[in-house]
Write a protein that holds these residues in place. Structure first.
Motif, PDB file in Angstrom:
ATOM      1  N   ALA A   1       0.849  -1.193   0.000  1.00 58.92           N
ATOM      2  CA  ALA A   1       0.000   0.000   0.000  1.00 58.92           C
ATOM      3  C   ALA A   1       0.881   1.238   0.000  1.00 58.92           C
ATOM      4  O   ALA A   1       1.860   1.318   0.752  1.00 58.92           O
ATOM      5  CB  ALA A   1      -0.908   0.006   1.230  1.00 58.92           C
ATOM      6  N   ALA A   2       0.563   2.208  -0.859  1.00 58.20           N
ATOM      7  CA  ALA A   2       1.315   3.462  -0.930  1.00 58.20           C
ATOM      8  C   ALA A   2       0.418   4.523  -1.540  1.00 58.20           C
ATOM      9  O   ALA A   2      -0.388   4.240  -2.429  1.00 58.20           O
ATOM     10  CB  ALA A   2       2.585   3.300  -1.769  1.00 58.20           C
TER      11      ALA A   2
ATOM     12  N   VAL B   1       8.001   0.318   0.095  1.00 55.90           N
ATOM     13  CA  VAL B   1       7.784   1.761   0.096  1.00 55.90           C
ATOM     14  C   VAL B   1       8.669   2.387   1.166  1.00 55.90           C
ATOM     15  O   VAL B   1       8.948   1.760   2.199  1.00 55.90           O
ATOM     16  CB  VAL B   1       6.293   2.088   0.336  1.00 55.90           C
ATOM     17  N   ASP B   2       9.151   3.617   0.918  1.00 56.35           N
ATOM     18  CA  ASP B   2      10.019   4.276   1.888  1.00 56.35           C
ATOM     19  C   ASP B   2       9.213   4.759   3.094  1.00 56.35           C
ATOM     20  O   ASP B   2       7.977   4.747   3.064  1.00 56.35           O
ATOM     21  CB  ASP B   2      10.817   5.406   1.232  1.00 56.35           C
TER      22      ASP B   2
ATOM     23  N   VAL C   1       5.613   8.033  -5.922  1.00 52.61           N
ATOM     24  CA  VAL C   1       4.173   7.771  -5.932  1.00 52.61           C
ATOM     25  C   VAL C   1       3.414   9.081  -6.101  1.00 52.61           C
ATOM     26  O   VAL C   1       3.688  10.065  -5.411  1.00 52.61           O
ATOM     27  CB  VAL C   1       3.744   7.071  -4.630  1.00 52.61           C
ATOM     28  N   VAL C   2       2.437   9.083  -7.018  1.00 45.89           N
ATOM     29  CA  VAL C   2       1.602  10.255  -7.272  1.00 45.89           C
ATOM     30  C   VAL C   2       0.162   9.895  -6.947  1.00 45.89           C
ATOM     31  O   VAL C   2      -0.504   9.203  -7.731  1.00 45.89           O
ATOM     32  CB  VAL C   2       1.720  10.719  -8.735  1.00 45.89           C
ATOM     33  N   PRO C   3      -0.369  10.310  -5.770  1.00 47.55           N
ATOM     34  CA  PRO C   3      -1.763  10.006  -5.443  1.00 47.55           C
ATOM     35  C   PRO C   3      -2.718  10.620  -6.453  1.00 47.55           C
ATOM     36  O   PRO C   3      -2.430  11.670  -7.044  1.00 47.55           O
ATOM     37  CB  PRO C   3      -1.938  10.626  -4.052  1.00 47.55           C
TER      38      PRO C   3
ATOM     39  N   ALA D   1      -6.783   5.145  -9.280  1.00 51.01           N
ATOM     40  CA  ALA D   1      -5.555   4.511  -8.806  1.00 51.01           C
ATOM     41  C   ALA D   1      -4.405   5.505  -8.828  1.00 51.01           C
ATOM     42  O   ALA D   1      -4.331   6.357  -9.710  1.00 51.01           O
ATOM     43  CB  ALA D   1      -5.221   3.309  -9.676  1.00 51.01           C
ATOM     44  N   PRO D   2      -3.475   5.427  -7.883  1.00 56.77           N
ATOM     45  CA  PRO D   2      -2.309   6.318  -7.904  1.00 56.77           C
ATOM     46  C   PRO D   2      -1.398   5.979  -9.077  1.00 56.77           C
ATOM     47  O   PRO D   2      -1.452   4.873  -9.635  1.00 56.77           O
ATOM     48  CB  PRO D   2      -1.634   6.037  -6.567  1.00 56.77           C
TER      49      PRO D   2
END
Length: 335
Positions: free
Chosen positions: A147-148, A201-202, A223-225, A231-232
């Motif tokens: 999840a991110a 994920v960081d 990651v671009v929400p 979806a991101p």
């Protein structure tokens, strides 16, 4: 994917690729691991369970070959089955009170209701599909997920024949969270890797790491929400690390300092990289080192290796450019 089939396919790929580059100078070791759960068939997908009110913390993990999801209770040292029919679950991830799982046998990503029991340990409820087919209707294989941003990213490598034929690409896909019901079509966000496998994920939730097992490299994306329930997306990639000299990267995780822990399947080791991608430490973890997670308090790394769940002691409060070796760590056997 059955471990024996994967070993055969990786051996063929390694032979075709030719000899590997020489390994860099010796790295410090995390010490010898402790086997905390043994006698399983083919383990994968460990994820930390925080427990509740100070009780019941531990690790959920999948026995892919046995088709089960298990829980290791840190306090009691006992392992129990929490799902005896997992659909061939591989990678696992917690998000929004649900356990998301890559069900290789069922060719989908699924979401399972998850809650703490009276003793704080996890109890699973009903399961529903979260992603069932790539665009065009071909079935997924699904391997690992995380999840991110406002969504879930999962990998779809090909390790053997699948019903309906393979996809045009071996990709990374995204779905929004919480996953829609019925499931919405997944979005292909990475389609130019050889064989994407592990994802992590960081600590800030901004950087997504993808292990390209086929090329033996790890890439980092931003990651671009997305708004409106979409979806991101991802921006990038940048090459984070070339790990060909150490082995083929499989499952991964990060600690709160930003170090990346990489399971190396063929060579049976755990590699630790700095937030800049520099090798910091390595440890022998045994046959088929497939995945890794950190415990809820980050004092241990839990590693799935063949049929065994291993545990390494850590000191993640050391500076991020130093190996997270706990003082007094036992050297490996014979070391």
């Amino acid at each position: 994917m059955l471990p024996t089939l994967r070993v055969l396919l990786l051996a063929i790929a390694s032979a075709a690729a030719g000899p590997a580059a020489a390994e860099p100078a010796a790295l410090p070791s995390l010490g010898a691991p402790e086997a905390v759960s043994e006698g399983h068939l083919g383990l994968e997908g460990p994820v930390a369970w925080p427990g509740e009110s100070g009780r019941g913390a531990g690790v959920l993990f999948a026995d892919v070959s046995a088709g089960k999801i298990l829980f290791y209770d840190r306090d009691s040292g006992q392992t129990r089955v929490v799902d005896p029919a997992s659909g061939g679950a591989n990678g696992l991830a917690l998000a929004g009170g649900e356990l998301y799982r890559c069900e290789g046998k069922n060719r989908r990503v699924a979401a399972t209701e998850l809650a703490a029991g009276e003793d704080g340990t996890p109890r699973l409820g009903a399961t529903r599909p979260a992603a069932v087919a790539v665009p065009g209707g071909r079935p997924f294989f699904t391997n690992d997920l995380i999840a991110a941003g406002n969504g879930l990213f999962f990998t779809d490598p090909v390790y053997g024949p699948r019903p309906g034929g393979g996809p045009a690409v071996e990709g990374v896909y995204a779905i929004p969270l919480p996953a829609a019901s019925p499931p919405a079509e997944a979005t292909l966000v990475v389609g130019d890797l050889v064989r994407p496998n592990g994802v992590a994920v960081d600590p800030a939730g901004v950087g997504l790491y993808v292990a390209d097992e086929g090329a033996r490299k790890i890439h980092r994306y931003t990651v671009v929400p997305a708004a409106g329930g979409a979806a991101p997306g991802l921006v990038g990639p940048s090459l984070f690390a070339d790990v060909a000299a150490f082995g083929n990267p499989d499952g991964m995780t990060t600690d709160r300092a930003g170090r990346l822990y990489v399971a190396l399947f063929e060579t049976g080791r755990l590699l630790v990289l700095s937030p800049d991608g520099e090798p910091l430490a390595i440890a022998d973890a045994g046959e088929r080192t497939s995945n890794v997670c950190l415990g809820h308090d980050q004092r241990h790394a839990y590693v799935t290796a063949g049929g065994t769940l291993l545990r390494f002691g850590l000191d993640v409060d050391r500076p991020a450019d130093e190996a997270p070796i706990r003082a007094g760590a036992r050297p490996p056997a014979g070391g």
